[in-house]
Design a protein around this motif. Sequence first.
Motif, PDB file in Angstrom:
ATOM      1  N   UNK A 125      41.875  53.775  57.660  1.00 39.96           N
ATOM      2  CA  UNK A 125      42.168  53.571  56.234  1.00 39.96           C
ATOM      3  C   UNK A 125      40.872  53.433  55.432  1.00 39.96           C
ATOM      4  N   UNK A 126      39.934  52.651  55.949  1.00 38.73           N
ATOM      5  CA  UNK A 126      38.651  52.459  55.276  1.00 38.73           C
ATOM      6  C   UNK A 126      37.905  53.786  55.190  1.00 38.73           C
ATOM      7  N   UNK A 127      37.890  54.523  56.284  1.00 38.93           N
ATOM      8  CA  UNK A 127      37.225  55.825  56.328  1.00 38.93           C
ATOM      9  C   UNK A 127      37.838  56.775  55.307  1.00 38.93           C
ATOM     10  N   UNK A 128      39.155  56.813  55.251  1.00 43.15           N
ATOM     11  CA  UNK A 128      39.842  57.687  54.300  1.00 43.15           C
ATOM     12  C   UNK A 128      39.469  57.325  52.863  1.00 43.15           C
ATOM     13  N   UNK A 129      39.466  56.039  52.535  1.00 40.98           N
ATOM     14  CA  UNK A 129      39.095  55.599  51.178  1.00 40.98           C
ATOM     15  C   UNK A 129      37.661  55.982  50.845  1.00 40.98           C
ATOM     16  N   UNK A 130      36.734  55.816  51.805  1.00 32.47           N
ATOM     17  CA  UNK A 130      35.330  56.183  51.595  1.00 32.47           C
ATOM     18  C   UNK A 130      35.215  57.676  51.281  1.00 32.47           C
ATOM     19  N   UNK A 131      35.862  58.507  52.080  1.00 35.63           N
ATOM     20  CA  UNK A 131      35.772  59.954  51.887  1.00 35.63           C
ATOM     21  C   UNK A 131      36.380  60.390  50.563  1.00 35.63           C
ATOM     22  N   UNK A 132      37.531  59.842  50.211  1.00 37.11           N
ATOM     23  CA  UNK A 132      38.168  60.196  48.940  1.00 37.11           C
ATOM     24  C   UNK A 132      37.293  59.741  47.772  1.00 37.11           C
ATOM     25  N   UNK A 133      36.739  58.541  47.868  1.00 43.00           N
ATOM     26  CA  UNK A 133      35.863  58.022  46.804  1.00 43.00           C
ATOM     27  C   UNK A 133      34.689  58.965  46.551  1.00 43.00           C
ATOM     28  N   UNK A 134      34.196  59.603  47.612  1.00 39.34           N
ATOM     29  CA  UNK A 134      33.042  60.490  47.474  1.00 39.34           C
ATOM     30  C   UNK A 134      33.440  61.959  47.332  1.00 39.34           C
ATOM     31  N   UNK A 135      34.707  62.204  47.034  1.00 38.25           N
ATOM     32  CA  UNK A 135      35.158  63.538  46.657  1.00 38.25           C
ATOM     33  C   UNK A 135      35.485  64.496  47.790  1.00 38.25           C
ATOM     34  N   UNK A 136      35.640  64.000  48.994  1.00 38.24           N
ATOM     35  CA  UNK A 136      35.960  64.892  50.107  1.00 38.24           C
ATOM     36  C   UNK A 136      37.466  65.075  50.220  1.00 38.24           C
ATOM     37  N   UNK A 137      37.884  66.333  50.330  1.00 38.91           N
ATOM     38  CA  UNK A 137      39.290  66.666  50.567  1.00 38.91           C
ATOM     39  C   UNK A 137      39.512  66.980  52.046  1.00 38.91           C
ATOM     40  N   UNK A 138      38.467  67.568  52.685  1.00 43.30           N
ATOM     41  CA  UNK A 138      38.537  67.939  54.099  1.00 43.30           C
ATOM     42  C   UNK A 138      37.200  67.629  54.765  1.00 43.30           C
ATOM     43  N   UNK A 139      37.260  67.380  56.072  1.00 46.66           N
ATOM     44  CA  UNK A 139      36.062  67.216  56.890  1.00 46.66           C
ATOM     45  C   UNK A 139      36.230  68.138  58.089  1.00 46.66           C
ATOM     46  N   UNK A 140      35.367  69.127  58.177  1.00 43.78           N
ATOM     47  CA  UNK A 140      35.471  70.122  59.256  1.00 43.78           C
ATOM     48  C   UNK A 140      36.885  70.691  59.366  1.00 43.78           C
ATOM     49  N   UNK A 141      37.481  70.978  58.199  1.00 40.58           N
ATOM     50  CA  UNK A 141      38.806  71.584  58.170  1.00 40.58           C
ATOM     51  C   UNK A 141      39.964  70.617  58.311  1.00 40.58           C
ATOM     52  N   UNK A 142      39.668  69.346  58.583  1.00 39.65           N
ATOM     53  CA  UNK A 142      40.731  68.341  58.725  1.00 39.65           C
ATOM     54  C   UNK A 142      40.943  67.674  57.373  1.00 39.65           C
ATOM     55  N   UNK A 143      42.157  67.757  56.809  1.00 38.33           N
ATOM     56  CA  UNK A 143      42.401  67.075  55.534  1.00 38.33           C
ATOM     57  C   UNK A 143      42.128  65.581  55.671  1.00 38.33           C
ATOM     58  N   UNK A 144      41.413  65.029  54.703  1.00 39.62           N
ATOM     59  CA  UNK A 144      41.054  63.612  54.746  1.00 39.62           C
ATOM     60  C   UNK A 144      42.293  62.736  54.877  1.00 39.62           C
ATOM     61  N   UNK A 145      43.312  63.055  54.119  1.00 40.12           N
ATOM     62  CA  UNK A 145      44.525  62.227  54.177  1.00 40.12           C
ATOM     63  C   UNK A 145      45.254  62.370  55.502  1.00 40.12           C
ATOM     64  N   UNK A 146      44.879  63.352  56.314  1.00 39.93           N
ATOM     65  CA  UNK A 146      45.500  63.535  57.611  1.00 39.93           C
ATOM     66  C   UNK A 146      44.736  62.884  58.748  1.00 39.93           C
TER      67      UNK A 146
END
Length: 101
Positions: A72-93
């Motif tokens: 959950x913390x990781x997801x919030x960090x990534x969304x806060x910094x504008x990431x939708x995907x990381x290496x093709x994996x959706x952040x929310x997934x």
Amino acid sequence: MVQQVEISHLLDDLIKPLFDKHARSTTFINGVGLVRRLEQYASEGRLKSTTLLCVFDITGLYTMLPQEESLDILTKFLIKHGYQKVEGIPVKGLSFCFARK
């Protein structure tokens, strides 16, 4: 347990470069970095006689935090910094992909 360690390593490989990119200005990882930061603070007039310093070392962070909370913390960090995907994996997934079954 082995699977959790492998997941931790995978997340570390995927996320560490992104974290470093966004947190580099507020973190240091060794004594040289500490000395340079103190010199910088002193030259900027921010190192005062009342300045409090704290040093700590974290080992095994992935095993110390509950996995669900960490994701959950990781997801919030990534969304806060504008990431939708990381290496093709959706952040929310991420929570779904890596959650313990």
